[in-house]
Design a protein around this motif. Structure first.
Motif, PDB file in Angstrom:
ATOM      1  N   ALA A 165      21.857  10.379   5.099  1.00 41.08           N
ATOM      2  CA  ALA A 165      22.957  10.221   4.149  1.00 41.08           C
ATOM      3  C   ALA A 165      23.715  11.527   3.944  1.00 41.08           C
ATOM      4  N   GLU A 166      22.985  12.635   3.868  1.00 45.98           N
ATOM      5  CA  GLU A 166      23.624  13.945   3.674  1.00 45.98           C
ATOM      6  C   GLU A 166      24.497  14.348   4.856  1.00 45.98           C
ATOM      7  N   GLN A 167      24.172  13.804   6.022  1.00 41.65           N
ATOM      8  CA  GLN A 167      24.866  14.240   7.236  1.00 41.65           C
ATOM      9  C   GLN A 167      25.997  13.278   7.633  1.00 41.65           C
ATOM     10  N   GLY A 168      26.589  12.687   6.611  1.00 36.93           N
ATOM     11  CA  GLY A 168      27.801  11.899   6.851  1.00 36.93           C
ATOM     12  C   GLY A 168      27.677  10.402   6.732  1.00 36.93           C
ATOM     13  N   PHE A 169      26.507   9.885   6.260  1.00 36.95           N
ATOM     14  CA  PHE A 169      26.326   8.439   6.178  1.00 36.95           C
ATOM     15  C   PHE A 169      25.790   8.041   4.805  1.00 36.95           C
ATOM     16  N   PRO A 170      26.642   8.110   3.784  1.00 36.95           N
ATOM     17  CA  PRO A 170      26.223   7.809   2.406  1.00 36.95           C
ATOM     18  C   PRO A 170      25.575   6.427   2.284  1.00 36.95           C
ATOM     19  N   GLY A 171      24.506   6.368   1.512  1.00 37.32           N
ATOM     20  CA  GLY A 171      23.830   5.101   1.276  1.00 37.32           C
ATOM     21  C   GLY A 171      22.814   4.711   2.329  1.00 37.32           C
ATOM     22  N   PHE A 172      22.722   5.492   3.400  1.00 41.11           N
ATOM     23  CA  PHE A 172      21.769   5.175   4.475  1.00 41.11           C
ATOM     24  C   PHE A 172      20.344   5.405   3.983  1.00 41.11           C
ATOM     25  N   GLU A 173      19.479   4.425   4.221  1.00 35.99           N
ATOM     26  CA  GLU A 173      18.062   4.576   3.878  1.00 35.99           C
ATOM     27  C   GLU A 173      17.225   3.762   4.849  1.00 35.99           C
ATOM     28  N   MET A 174      16.150   4.353   5.335  1.00 33.92           N
ATOM     29  CA  MET A 174      15.231   3.656   6.234  1.00 33.92           C
ATOM     30  C   MET A 174      13.821   4.182   6.027  1.00 33.92           C
ATOM     31  N   THR A 175      12.971   3.330   5.479  1.00 40.75           N
ATOM     32  CA  THR A 175      11.552   3.666   5.360  1.00 40.75           C
ATOM     33  C   THR A 175      10.739   2.500   5.908  1.00 40.75           C
ATOM     34  N   HIS A 205      11.691  20.351   3.528  1.00 37.20           N
ATOM     35  CA  HIS A 205      12.781  20.609   2.586  1.00 37.20           C
ATOM     36  C   HIS A 205      14.055  21.127   3.249  1.00 37.20           C
ATOM     37  N   ASP A 206      13.922  21.663   4.474  1.00 39.52           N
ATOM     38  CA  ASP A 206      15.092  22.196   5.160  1.00 39.52           C
ATOM     39  C   ASP A 206      15.767  21.166   6.069  1.00 39.52           C
ATOM     40  N   VAL A 207      15.228  19.943   6.113  1.00 44.81           N
ATOM     41  CA  VAL A 207      15.810  18.906   6.960  1.00 44.81           C
ATOM     42  C   VAL A 207      16.636  17.947   6.103  1.00 44.81           C
ATOM     43  N   PRO A 208      17.941  17.850   6.352  1.00 42.70           N
ATOM     44  CA  PRO A 208      18.793  16.953   5.559  1.00 42.70           C
ATOM     45  C   PRO A 208      18.506  15.485   5.851  1.00 42.70           C
ATOM     46  N   THR A 209      18.838  14.629   4.908  1.00 42.56           N
ATOM     47  CA  THR A 209      18.716  13.193   5.116  1.00 42.56           C
ATOM     48  C   THR A 209      19.877  12.716   5.993  1.00 42.56           C
ATOM     49  N   THR A 237      16.151   8.757   0.780  1.00 42.77           N
ATOM     50  CA  THR A 237      17.345   9.004  -0.031  1.00 42.77           C
ATOM     51  C   THR A 237      17.402  10.459  -0.496  1.00 42.77           C
ATOM     52  N   GLN A 238      16.257  11.107  -0.545  1.00 39.38           N
ATOM     53  CA  GLN A 238      16.195  12.517  -0.926  1.00 39.38           C
ATOM     54  C   GLN A 238      15.366  13.281   0.104  1.00 39.38           C
ATOM     55  N   ARG A 239      15.568  14.575   0.186  1.00 36.79           N
ATOM     56  CA  ARG A 239      14.810  15.392   1.138  1.00 36.79           C
ATOM     57  C   ARG A 239      13.323  15.363   0.804  1.00 36.79           C
ATOM     58  N   LEU A 240      12.529  15.452   1.829  1.00 38.10           N
ATOM     59  CA  LEU A 240      11.083  15.479   1.643  1.00 38.10           C
ATOM     60  C   LEU A 240      10.616  16.893   1.326  1.00 38.10           C
ATOM     61  N   LEU A 300       0.804  -1.222   0.000  1.00 41.58           N
ATOM     62  CA  LEU A 300       0.000   0.000   0.000  1.00 41.58           C
ATOM     63  C   LEU A 300       0.835   1.270   0.000  1.00 41.58           C
ATOM     64  N   ALA A 301       1.777   1.361   0.944  1.00 39.42           N
ATOM     65  CA  ALA A 301       2.506   2.628   1.080  1.00 39.42           C
ATOM     66  C   ALA A 301       3.855   2.441   1.758  1.00 39.42           C
ATOM     67  N   LYS A 302       4.752   3.346   1.442  1.00 41.65           N
ATOM     68  CA  LYS A 302       6.030   3.438   2.138  1.00 41.65           C
ATOM     69  C   LYS A 302       6.009   4.732   2.945  1.00 41.65           C
ATOM     70  N   VAL A 303       6.493   4.636   4.153  1.00 38.95           N
ATOM     71  CA  VAL A 303       6.456   5.782   5.051  1.00 38.95           C
ATOM     72  C   VAL A 303       7.880   6.143   5.479  1.00 38.95           C
ATOM     73  N   PRO A 304       8.338   7.344   5.176  1.00 38.25           N
ATOM     74  CA  PRO A 304       9.686   7.745   5.582  1.00 38.25           C
ATOM     75  C   PRO A 304       9.845   7.724   7.097  1.00 38.25           C
ATOM     76  N   SER A 305      10.940   7.204   7.557  1.00 31.85           N
ATOM     77  CA  SER A 305      11.253   7.269   8.988  1.00 31.85           C
ATOM     78  C   SER A 305      11.919   8.613   9.273  1.00 31.85           C
ATOM     79  N   LEU A 306      11.410   9.321  10.260  1.00 33.40           N
ATOM     80  CA  LEU A 306      11.971  10.609  10.646  1.00 33.40           C
ATOM     81  C   LEU A 306      12.635  10.466  12.004  1.00 33.40           C
ATOM     82  N   TYR A 307      13.822  10.991  12.122  1.00 35.33           N
ATOM     83  CA  TYR A 307      14.537  10.976  13.396  1.00 35.33           C
ATOM     84  C   TYR A 307      14.237  12.290  14.102  1.00 35.33           C
ATOM     85  N   VAL A 308      13.567  12.183  15.239  1.00 34.21           N
ATOM     86  CA  VAL A 308      13.094  13.372  15.943  1.00 34.21           C
ATOM     87  C   VAL A 308      13.606  13.403  17.376  1.00 34.21           C
TER      88      VAL A 308
END
Length: 330
Positions: free
Chosen positions: A246-256, A240-244, A233-236, A128-136
């Motif tokens: 991966a952008e903050q020093g962990f290339p290839g990181f993805e979690m949804t 739009h002002d919150v980096p992924t 993998t890309q900013r939401l 049905l859907a993929k949901v981005p994981s946000l670190y808060v």
């Protein structure tokens, strides 16, 4: 003359049988097409208030329009989703379905010595859907981004706490994945559902969490929580002002996180096919898209075969992560 009479009688019987058979086909077709014949129970194996309920309700609202029967969401939490999975696996009423999830399908098989159900007791219907994981983090924590959080965690190993919806939940997996990637020690506090852990996070009893976007977007927008990274993998567009990560020093990181529809294997194939087509359509309906996209969830849809292949791939992906993090059930 006798032979002619016999032939006529035989022909009459054949014609009558053929007519009956032909007449029976539409009745059979109508019987198959009649499903569902009553309300559909859509079980969500987690407590209300999380991403799972939002995805389920987005689909249910449109499914009932397409199928012509009520589709009601029934939250049934417990046992990292195993309680509901076990119940639905045994359902044979042809009108009970369940929301499959990264936790119940790609995690639980590797953290429980024995499941209360056979994974083969379900038929994948549609992703049905993929949901981005946000670190808060809670807003009064003195960090503005992931790098600063990691620095704080390294300066206080084990003193910071993060919450999850329970052992083996998507949030648990997401944060352990981040801990491994960043080589940090943050203490895990499991809850019984997303709602309770968010209450404690905003109440100052936790420092951080990894949560599906739909459940926390409203709190981020109102400043009750601060998002320090996204697992995409890309900013939401919504953040739009919150980096992924991966952008903050962990290339290839993805979690949804992801959610899909399952049916008991006892459900008739014709019903499965009808439900799959309706589900793939429902999650792409404008009302569903508006609800999901407003919360940064991504509608997918798809066939039973595609969902089955996806589940297999996710199991292969997360099995080694679970083993390394030594994730155990409650």
């Amino acid at each position: 003359m006798t032979e002619l009479k016999i032939n006529r009688r035989t022909a009459l019987r054949i014609a009558t049988a053929a007519s009956a058979f032909a007449g029976g086909l539409p009745l059979f077709a109508r019987a198959q097409a009649a499903w569902p014949t009553k309300a559909i129970r859509f079980v969500v194996p987690f407590a209300p208030g999380g991403s799972s309920e939002i995805v389920a309700r987005a689909a249910a609202n449109e499914l009932q329009k397409i199928l012509g029967q009520s589709v009601y969401v029934d939250n049934k939490p417990g046992g990292a989703g195993n309680v509901a999975m076990g119940e639905v696996a045994r359902a044979d009423d042809q009108h009970t379905i369940i929301l499959g999830h990264i936790g119940t399908l790609a995690v639980n098989p590797y953290i429980f010595d024995k499941l209360p159900y056979d994974p083969k007791a379900f038929t994948p219907v549609s992703l049905l859907a993929k949901v981005p994981s946000l670190y808060v983090v809670r807003p009064d924590l003195p960090v503005k981004n992931l790098k600063e959080f990691i620095a704080l965690a390294k300066s206080k190993p084990g003193q910071l706490n993060y919450g999850s919806a329970g052992n083996g939940s998507a949030g648990h997996l997401a944060f352990e994945y981040l801990k491994m990637a960043s080589d940090t020690f943050v203490t895990h506090v499991p809850y019984r559902g997303t709602g309770p852990q968010l209450t404690d996070l905003m109440g100052g009893r936790l420092e951080a969490a990894a949560v599906g976007a739909p459940a926390v977007m409203q709190f981020i927008k109102t400043g009750k929580l601060r998002c320090i990274a996204t697992g995409t993998t890309q900013r939401l567009a919504q953040l739009h002002d919150v980096p992924t990560v991966a952008e903050q020093g962990f290339p290839g990181f993805e979690m949804t996180q992801w959610y899909g529809l399952l049916a008991p294997s006892s459900m008739a194939k014709a019903s499965i096919d009808k439900l799959a087509a309706a589900s793939a359509r429902a999650i792409k309906e404008p009302a569903a898209l508006k609800l999901l996209e407003g919360e940064a969830a991504i509608a997918v849809g798809g066939t039973p075969a595609e969902f089955a292949k996806f589940i297999e791939g996710e199991q292969q992906r997360w099995k080694p992560v679970i083993a390394r993090a030594k994730i155990k059930p409650d």
